[in-house]
Write an enzyme that holds these catalytic residues in place. Sequence first.
Site, PDB file in Angstrom:
ATOM      1  N   ASP A 283       0.965  -1.157   0.026  1.00  0.00           N
ATOM      2  CA  ASP A 283      -0.109  -0.066   0.199  1.00  0.00           C
ATOM      3  C   ASP A 283       1.040   1.381   0.002  1.00  0.00           C
ATOM      4  OD1 ASP A 283      -2.211   1.711  -0.053  1.00  0.00           O
ATOM      5  OD2 ASP A 283      -3.415   0.828   1.669  1.00  0.00           O
TER       6      ASP A 283
HETATM    7  C1  BGC Z   1      -5.151   3.155   0.150  1.00  0.00           C
HETATM    8  C2  BGC Z   1      -5.261   2.296  -0.871  1.00  0.00           C
HETATM    9  C3  BGC Z   1      -5.076   2.646  -2.231  1.00  0.00           C
HETATM   10  C4  BGC Z   1      -3.949   3.554  -2.571  1.00  0.00           C
HETATM   11  C5  BGC Z   1      -3.570   3.996  -3.822  1.00  0.00           C
HETATM   12  C6  BGC Z   1      -3.872   3.901  -0.069  1.00  0.00           C
HETATM   13  O1  BGC Z   1      -3.846   5.036   0.771  1.00  0.00           O
HETATM   14  O2  BGC Z   1      -4.863   2.583   1.351  1.00  0.00           O
HETATM   15  O3  BGC Z   1      -6.468   1.393  -0.725  1.00  0.00           O
HETATM   16  O4  BGC Z   1      -5.390   1.654  -3.184  1.00  0.00           O
HETATM   17  O5  BGC Z   1      -3.596   4.374  -1.293  1.00  0.00           O
HETATM   18  O6  BGC Z   1      -4.552   5.008  -4.048  1.00  0.00           O
END
Ligand code: BGC
Length: 763
Positions: A283
Amino acid sequence: MKRTYTILLLLIGILLQKSVAQDAKMKAHVDGLLKKMTIEEKIGQLNLPVAGWVPTGTTVSKDTEDKIKSGQVGGMFGYYDPVRMKAIQKIAVEQSRMKIPLFFGLDVIHGHRTIFPIPLGMAATWDMALVEKSARIAAQEATAEGLNWTFSPMVDIARDPRWGRISEGNGEDPFLGSAIARAMVKGYQGDDLTQNNTLMACVKHYALYGGAEAGRDYNTVDIGRSSMFNYWLPPYKAAVEAGAGSIMTSFNVVDEVPATANRWLMTDLLRNQWGFKGFVVTDYTAINEMTAHGLGDLQAVSALALKAGVDMDMVGEGFLTTLKKSYDEGKVKMADIDLACRRILEAKWKMGLFKDPYARLDESRPAKEIMTPENRKASREIAARSFVLLKNENQILPLAKTGKTVAFIGPLADNHRDMLGTWVIAGEWEKSVSVMEGVKNVAPQLNTLHSKGANITDDTAFIHRLNFFNQPMVTLDPISPETMLRNALEASAKADIIVAVLGESQSMSGESSSRTDIGIPESQRKLLEELVKTGKPVVLVLFTGRPLTLEWEDAHCAAILNVWAPGTEAGNAIADVLFGDVNPSGKLTATFPRTVGQIPNYYNHKPTGRPYNGSYQTKFQSNYLDSPNYPLYPFGYGIGYSPFTYEEMKLSSAKMSGNGTLTASVKVSNVGKFAGEEVVQLYLSDPVASISRPVRELKGFQKIMLQPGESKVVEFKITPELLKFYNYELKYDWEPGEFKIGIGGNARDVKEQVVNWEKSVRP
Ligand code: BGC
C-alpha cells in the site's frame, strides 16, 4: 455420455497444454529480459510512482519521466488520460534501455466514470451477477482511458462501523465476502487478461486491515490465528483462487509483524498454501511506514519487505534507493530481486503489454465507451437494488406519483457532490443526478416542495477535516441555520408528507474517516427532530457509508430508506424506489448497532459462558446495564413493499453420515401487493466442537423474485464441505455431531432444525 466425457477430457487436455505452452513462452521471454538487465534496472521494475495528484500518504513522486527513461519505474498509477499515458509509455518503450512497457493502475473502486453504489451498498444487493456486471463496466470504461490495473476489490472484513473504510468493503461476513470477491475478479479480469477491455485486479488490503482496533484507521490489529482463518482471511483466499493477478499489502500488523514485512503472510500462506501466482504491491508508502512501526530504518525495512515476498513498492522508493546497497552488503540476494522482478514482468506479459504496449491506449475509445446510456442505465438499476428499506410503517412507501404534496427537505436533497461516495477518482459529481432531479424525472406530475433545512454540519472544525485536498466538499450555507430551519418548516407546513434527505456526506466515510459518533450529524438531526414535531409522516432517505446509530430515527420516522452513496444515477434510482417502480430488496451486510457502546456487534459472534437470554440488566450474565445486546437492525435485514412469509423448514433427513447431501427447503410466499425480490439466507451452527464456534454462520443465499400471492420452495444443498472450519491446529475439517440448520430473511429471524451428522455409517 461416455463420448461427451471423452470430448470434455480432450478439451481440458488441450486447454491445459495451451496454458503450459503459454507459461513456457512467458518464462522464456522473462528469462531473456532478466539476463540482459542490470541490477538497477531490475530494482527499477519494482518501483511504482504516483502521478502527482492523488497523494493519500505524505509522499508524492518526483522526476518520474526521467526515472522512466533511466529504467527506474515499473508502472505508474494516478493517470486516466490515454493521450498523456501514451506519451509516457512511449518514453518507456522507446527511450529506456530495456524498452520494457509500463503498466498503469488506478483506484477504480465502484465504477470508473459511471459510478455505482459504494461497495457496502453493492454488497447489499446480494446479487453476484450485478456485482460482476458493475466490475465489467468499470473495466470497460477504465481500459478505454488507458488503464490495465485496478486497486480493487477491497475485501477486508469489517465489524466496526467507526472505521470509515467499512464503506469500501462488503461488510462483516466471510461467506458473502468471498462470493463478492470472486464476482469482482471475474468482472474485471474476464477470461483473458490480454484483451484490451480487461483490468488486472489487485485484492486488498492483505491482510486483516478491517480489524483496526477502535475502528481507527491504520491502527493495530490483534486477531488470533484460528479467528483469522475462519472469519477474516476467506475473502482474500477466494479472490486468489478466482485468479486475481495481484494483491496489496495492508498497513497494519498481522500477528505483531507489519503485513508488509510478514513473510508468513506473503509467502508461506499466500504463495505456498494458497498457490498465488501474481505479484504483491505494497500500500501507499507502507514500506517506509514500517520505520514508525519500529522495524528499523528505510534500508532495513525495504530488505525485510523484499524478503517477505513483496514485489513492488508503492510511492515510497525504499526499494529504489536502498536495495542495491543491501545487495552489496549481502543483506538481500540477487535471487530475491530477480524473483520480484520476474513477477512484475510476468504481470506485464499476462496483460499483453509485450505484444502491444499501446493496446489500451486508444484515444478514440473514451468518446464511445465512457458514461454511455447503457452504463448509466445499469448504474441506475444496480443502485435501486442496493437500497435497504429499514422501516415502513403503515405502508407509507411507495409514494403515489400524484395527488399529494411532498416536501423534500435536507442538505442532500438538491445535492450532486455527495451522490457518488468515497473513492471516485474519475467520477464526475457534476454529472450525477440529484434527488430532486430524479423525483422530477420519475414523478413529473407530483406537487413537490424543496428546502435545504440545515447544513450537512455546522461544526467548522469538522468541516475543515472533511475538506481534504483543499476541496470544498462541505460548506456552510450563507443563510443562517435558523433561517434555513424556518424555511424548511414553512415548506413542510404546506406538505402532506415530508421526505427528509439526510446523512453522511462523501468524505465522512472512506479512508482516514473514522468517527466515534456514528449518528446523523447534529445539525441534520436537529432538523429531523423539528420535522417530526410537525406531526406529519416523515420518510427518511438516508445517505451513509457505514452503519449508523438510528434508535431515535427508528422510533420517530414513518419510514427509513437507506440508500448508501448510490453513484451517478442516485436521484433516479431513489425516485424509482420511492415511487414504487422498483420494490426495494437490499439487505444489510453489516450490523447496525443501537449505540456506539455496543461495538463491535456482529451476527456471527461466539456464545459466551454466561449467554444473554434476551433481557438486559440481569446480574452475572454477559449484558449491559443500559442496553440490550441485540442490534437495531441485524445482518441480512431489509424489508420490501410486500411482506414475505417463511413456512417451517424441511430437512431431507435428521440423520446424515459421511459425504452425503442434506437438502433444506422452505416455502417462501409473497403475501403483499407488490412483486418483489427476497434474499433467502441459509445459516448453520455447530454447537459442540473442539473450539467454540459462532452462534450461526451464513452458508448460502438465494435471491428469488415472487409475484404477489406467489410462493416458491427454496432448496439448499448442504454437504460436509459447508460444515468445515479451521480448528485449533488450523486443520480445515468438520467434526461430527449435532448441527443446527436455519433459514430466514435475516440473521435474527431464523427458523432452525437439528441434524445429526456422523463421519461414517456406524455398523
Ligand atoms: C489506500 C489504498 C489505495 C492506495 C492508492 C492508499 O492510501 O489505502 O486502498 O489503493 O492508497 O491510491
